[in-house]
Motif scaffolding. Sequence first.
Motif, PDB file in Angstrom:
ATOM      1  N   GLU A 117       0.750  -1.224   0.134  1.00  0.00           N
ATOM      2  CA  GLU A 117      -0.129   0.061  -0.088  1.00  0.00           C
ATOM      3  C   GLU A 117       0.771   1.284   0.266  1.00  0.00           C
ATOM      4  O   GLU A 117       0.465   2.283  -0.720  1.00  0.00           O
ATOM      5  N   MET A 118       2.057   1.057   0.674  1.00  0.00           N
ATOM      6  CA  MET A 118       2.889   2.367   0.571  1.00  0.00           C
ATOM      7  C   MET A 118       3.678   2.267  -0.736  1.00  0.00           C
ATOM      8  O   MET A 118       4.008   3.530  -1.203  1.00  0.00           O
ATOM      9  N   ILE A 119       3.925   1.392  -1.259  1.00  0.00           N
ATOM     10  CA  ILE A 119       4.618   1.224  -2.584  1.00  0.00           C
ATOM     11  C   ILE A 119       3.552   1.810  -3.758  1.00  0.00           C
ATOM     12  O   ILE A 119       4.203   2.540  -4.861  1.00  0.00           O
ATOM     13  N   LYS A 120       2.592   1.265  -3.945  1.00  0.00           N
ATOM     14  CA  LYS A 120       1.607   1.640  -4.962  1.00  0.00           C
ATOM     15  C   LYS A 120       1.703   3.055  -5.449  1.00  0.00           C
ATOM     16  O   LYS A 120       1.895   3.111  -6.702  1.00  0.00           O
ATOM     17  N   PRO A 121       1.506   4.048  -4.780  1.00  0.00           N
ATOM     18  CA  PRO A 121       1.390   5.402  -5.256  1.00  0.00           C
ATOM     19  C   PRO A 121       2.808   5.948  -5.727  1.00  0.00           C
ATOM     20  O   PRO A 121       2.696   6.817  -6.624  1.00  0.00           O
ATOM     21  N   PHE A 122       3.544   5.028  -5.621  1.00  0.00           N
ATOM     22  CA  PHE A 122       4.752   5.532  -6.110  1.00  0.00           C
ATOM     23  C   PHE A 122       5.447   4.974  -7.486  1.00  0.00           C
ATOM     24  O   PHE A 122       6.270   5.340  -8.105  1.00  0.00           O
ATOM     25  N   LEU A 123       4.653   3.983  -8.183  1.00  0.00           N
ATOM     26  CA  LEU A 123       5.253   3.129  -9.208  1.00  0.00           C
ATOM     27  C   LEU A 123       4.692   3.929 -10.454  1.00  0.00           C
ATOM     28  O   LEU A 123       3.554   4.567 -10.564  1.00  0.00           O
ATOM     29  N   THR A 124       5.654   4.116 -11.370  1.00  0.00           N
ATOM     30  CA  THR A 124       5.496   5.112 -12.536  1.00  0.00           C
ATOM     31  C   THR A 124       6.069   4.125 -13.822  1.00  0.00           C
ATOM     32  O   THR A 124       6.733   3.002 -13.577  1.00  0.00           O
ATOM     33  N   GLU A 125       5.913   4.871 -14.802  1.00  0.00           N
ATOM     34  CA  GLU A 125       6.561   3.922 -15.954  1.00  0.00           C
ATOM     35  C   GLU A 125       8.151   3.941 -15.953  1.00  0.00           C
ATOM     36  O   GLU A 125       8.511   3.204 -16.686  1.00  0.00           O
ATOM     37  N   LYS A 126       8.745   4.818 -15.051  1.00  0.00           N
ATOM     38  CA  LYS A 126      10.115   4.783 -14.833  1.00  0.00           C
ATOM     39  C   LYS A 126      10.637   3.853 -14.158  1.00  0.00           C
ATOM     40  O   LYS A 126      11.636   3.902 -13.997  1.00  0.00           O
TER      41      LYS A 126
END
Length: 384
Positions: free
Chosen positions: A152-161
């Motif tokens: 849940e902490m990781i999800k918002p920071f996932l991007t295409e990069k």
Amino acid sequence: MEHLINDKVKSIEISGIRKFSNLVSHIDDVISLTIGQPDFPTPEHVKRAGVTAIEENFTSYTHNAGTLELRKAAADFVKKKYGLHYNPTSEVIVTTGASEAIDVTLRTILEEGTEVILPGPIYPGYEPIIRMCGALPVHIDTRNNQFRFTLEMIKPFLTEKTRCIILPYPSNPTGVSLNKSELKEIAEHIKGRDILILADEIYSELTFNQEHTSIASFLKEQTIVINGLSKSHSMTGWRIGFLFAPESITKHILKVHQYNVSCANSIAQKAAVEALTAGIDDALLMKAEYKFRRDYVYQRLYSMGLDAVKPDGAFYFFVKIPNFIGLNSFEFSLKLVHDAKVAVVPGSAFSEYGEGYFRLSYACSQVILKAGLDRLEQFLNKFK
């Protein structure tokens, strides 16, 4: 001639741990609770194996990936301990400590502009390598989640990069680990994405509340596991680390490793075979002692009114500095060493999210621990 130096190198600094240690190393009568290595000697049977290797002139280069004997021993070790399955001929690399394994992994998988997600606070050895690769470290603040680095902490920071997620557990500096369900959730969410996991499991043999689970047991094809003998067998100076990953990844990491160090120390490799076979359970006695110390330190910190999450493993406490002190972590640690002759590591050494804390190591004898904690308590009482 400094203008000839790589700008990425000029922009990084010496580790805050080393910087602080160097700053206070000249002070006499200091009780050091900073050390990040076991206070136990390397087991005698392991030392004898090293001596035998010298006497038998096992002093030449080995295969770049390490001797097949050692790679087989390492593969057998993680199979027996953690249920992992790696082909010793193509999926195991013996490195010069876990630090080199981290270095060659990141230099292999990162490119300019890619992103690496990692928890904060965190051991300072990752960010400089990330930046030297031209990639961007993306720290996630875990302070309000008991330092647990969850999906849940990781999800918002996932991007295409996003190229890599670093999972160091049990953690340095907090001692907090992740359980099987937390790891499975991360693995299931990342599965099939163009993202790799770097699982730094160097403290895997020093867990107290639960058996260590590797995320590679859920997501082998996207995971690079880093481990070694420094903590499990008190072999910090022998510099033997291990890297486990699918062949599609290791065949490229091996190229970087080859041009970096050629191979790990041949004598240390012989000792490592002994450690992983005859010494497969050498860590158990150390772990029992660390657990005893952990419980003692926790009780002492609690009695002082200090806020600290009880560690799941490793041998550190990450302690919140009381607000009434009125000092940042570096100022607090410097005053503590000057006034009370106790050395700890400022939390700021572990990213911006370590500010307001200090790291205390209990990798020292009970006598030293008691004396150091007595001094810490006396120091704190002067502020109350």
